[in-house]
Design an enzyme around this catalytic site. Structure first.
Site, mmCIF file in Angstrom:
data_model
loop_
_atom_site.group_PDB
_atom_site.id
_atom_site.type_symbol
_atom_site.label_atom_id
_atom_site.label_comp_id
_atom_site.label_asym_id
_atom_site.label_seq_id
_atom_site.Cartn_x
_atom_site.Cartn_y
_atom_site.Cartn_z
ATOM 1 N N SER A 56 0.869 -1.185 0.000
ATOM 2 C CA SER A 56 0.000 0.000 0.000
ATOM 3 C C SER A 56 0.902 1.232 0.000
ATOM 4 C CB SER A 56 -0.895 0.006 1.244
ATOM 5 O OG SER A 56 -0.091 0.140 2.400
ATOM 6 N N ASP A 57 0.323 2.407 -0.065
ATOM 7 C CA ASP A 57 1.137 3.625 -0.096
ATOM 8 C C ASP A 57 1.948 3.786 1.193
ATOM 9 O OD1 ASP A 57 0.383 4.205 -2.605
ATOM 10 O OD2 ASP A 57 -1.171 5.667 -2.048
ATOM 11 N N CYS A 58 1.334 3.477 2.330
ATOM 12 C CA CYS A 58 2.110 3.631 3.565
ATOM 13 C C CYS A 58 3.015 2.434 3.847
ATOM 14 C CB CYS A 58 1.226 3.945 4.759
ATOM 15 S SG CYS A 58 -0.444 3.366 4.688
ATOM 16 N N TYR A 59 2.621 1.245 3.355
ATOM 17 C CA TYR A 59 3.448 0.046 3.549
ATOM 18 C C TYR A 59 3.714 -0.597 2.195
ATOM 19 C CZ TYR A 59 2.140 0.452 8.483
ATOM 20 O OH TYR A 59 1.953 0.894 9.767
ATOM 21 N N PRO A 60 4.707 -0.080 1.454
ATOM 22 C CA PRO A 60 4.886 -0.525 0.069
ATOM 23 C C PRO A 60 5.413 -1.952 -0.076
ATOM 24 C CG PRO A 60 6.622 1.022 0.687
ATOM 25 C CD PRO A 60 5.650 0.999 1.823
#
Lengths: 386, 135
Positions: free
Chosen positions: A130-134
């Protein structure tokens, strides 16, 4: 009016090194010799202990964040899956989860024992990113030193009393109560009897939420009543009362524990489990508390259950007491049957003794429960609704 | 009288030799069959306890070796790793000879090797894998 003590008074004595502490086994001849009044006057604390396979156990682990970070959605520890449906790097490893590779030879219990023993554990995690956890994948090693928290949190431990397992069928059975030989060839049980925590305070006069306990070699706490808590005593013949359905939910710092009191087990043909060592100190607040603590094996009864019927309600083949079970032979339907214990009495004794010594050295103070356990609990079945 | 536990391994060629008969008749030994496993056409294994004069046992075993049967002496048949053992007692009730027992005072596990017939039941019953059988 007999003796009345408070937790504060007992703790004051413990700090001064003046408390009188004995184990739940040592108290029996003491009460017989001195009488209950005198014993209540003299003894401040009685320690209990149990060491048996307790399947409903597991550990919460926080691994720390990697760079770039990952929100772990699937986690494996030594190829044993841990539940990761929590925040990014938290997971819960359950004791009975089996390895995806080695099948029944290794599982969550072994991961927990290996972690406690200081061994390196292989961690694998996957994510969709995800954007916060790439990050989408990580493979590395952890140890108990490298991770932030390792918290043992067992939802159901220290069963008050458990039935005796026997097998009337023609075939050998592999159960969580060990190997059961055909035609009632043996019988197994799993309770420390007169040393068992919840059999020494069956009405929960001193054991409750917040009680400080010995857990796996460290100090831990009772955090709630255990799952399936159903404390109603049952009356059997001759006015005997049988306590059996109480359980404990416990928590403690896994990093401080020892593989001496936390051991992985394999039950052939069944799966894996964790031997957990638990000791609960019982403050002798008054004569009534003492009247329960003085209980002995011959006064504690349990039911013989036929495990060959794989249904929720299994047939009962009668009742026996722990003195008979521990002597090694019981009579079932006229047949002499050899017994095996699955919980270790020697270890239970060691735990009660260790807890006693910690209290005597002033290292273990008693904690009054913040809240009492309920007096009732329903043991509900699961219905199939279509 | 001295006692010895032995394992005889038979090949398909010598499996029909009357070994126990000869041990009893010729060497005056007490023969106690602890375990026997034979498969048609494949030979097999015989675990025996022999009781008799030291010299007779020795000669008897020599005779068995001469006819081509492999002889192993069972010195330490069951390996018990005491360090791994937690003294639960799960192994006790599945032991057919009562070789495993808890000490009445300490409740710690004990093995009476004299009584052990190396059946291996305890190996699968031990939740800690603390017991192994050597053959």
């Amino acid at each position: 009016m007999g003796v009345e003590r408070t937790y504060e008074e007992i703790n004051k004595k413990i700090k001064k090194g003046e408390a009188v502490v004995v184990t739940a086994e040592e108290i029996i001849p003491l009460v017989e010799e001195k009488g209950i009044e005198k014993a209540t006057e003299e003894i401040d604390v009685v320690t209990t202990g149990t060491f048996g396979p307790m399947c409903s156990s597991g550990a919460i682990i926080n691994f720390g964040h990697s760079d770039p970070p990952i929100r772990m959605q699937k986690v494996w520890l030594n190829e044993v899956e841990a539940y990761a449906g929590l925040a990014a790097v938290d997971a819960y490893i359950g004791a009975t989860q089996l390895s995806e590779n080695k099948e029944v030879e290794y599982g969550g219990a072994q991961v927990i024992e290996d972690l406690v023993s200081g061994k390196k554990i292989r961690l694998k995690a996957l994510s969709s990113g995800s954007d916060c956890y790439p990050r989408r994948e990580i493979e590395t090693y952890i140890t108990k030193e490298s991770i932030n928290q390792a918290i043992l949190f067992n939802p159901r431990n220290s069963y008050q009393n458990y039935n005796v397992a026997i097998n009337t069928s023609e075939r050998k059975m592999y159960t969580y109560m060990g190997i059961l030989l055909p035609k009632m060839g043996n019988a197994t049980y799993s309770t420390s009897g007169q040393l068992s925590p919840l059999l020494n305070d069956p009405e929960f006069m001193t054991i409750g939420i917040g009680t400080r306990i010995f857990l796996g070699g460290a100090q831990g706490y009772i955090v709630w009543e255990g799952t399936q808590f159903s404390p109603e005593p049952r009356k059997i013949e001759k006015g005997k009362t049988v306590y059996r359905g109480a359980t404990l939910a416990v928590i403690g710092n896994l990093k401080e524990m020892s593989p001496n009191f936390l051991r992985a087990a394999i039950f052939k043909g069944y799966g894996v489990s964790l031997f957990v060592g638990i000791g609960v100190p019982i403050p002798i607040l008054n004569r009534e508390v003492m009247s329960y603590v003085m209980v002995k094996d011959e006064d504690i009864y349990t039911e013989i259950i036929d495990y060959s019927i794989p249904r929720l309600e299994r047939p009962s083949l009668g009742w026996v007491n722990y003195k008979q079970l521990r002597e090694g032979k019981i009579k079932v339907q006229g047949k002499e049957v050899i017994t095996s214990s699955l919980s270790s009495y020697a270890k239970a004794r060691e735990i009660a003794q260790k807890l006693k010594e910690e209290i005597l050295r002033g290292e273990f103070l008693l904690q009054e429960p913040i809240q009492k356990f309920p007096q009732h609990g329903e043991f509900k079945p699961l219905l199939e609704i279509r | 009288m001295p006692k010895k536990k032995v394992i005889f391994t038979f090949t398909p060629q010598n499996v029909e030799k009357p070994v126990t008969y000869q041990l009893i008749k010729k060497y005056d030994l007490w023969v106690n069959i602890l375990q026997a496993k034979f498969e048609p056409g494949k030979g097999g294994k015989l675990v025996l306890e022999l009781k008799g004069e030291e010299e007779q046992i020795k000669e008897g075993l020599n005779f068995v070796r001469q006819i081509g049967v492999e002889v192993e002496l069972l010195e330490q048949e069951v390996l018990w790793e005491e360090k791994k053992c937690v003294d639960c007692g799960a192994c006790i009730s599945i032991c057919p000879t009562g070789a495993l027992f808890l000490d009445k005072l300490t409740y710690q596990l004990n093995i009476d090797y004299e009584k052990c017939i190396v059946c291996g039941n305890c190996v699968e019953a031990c939740p800690l894998q603390a017991i192994k059988v050597t053959f």
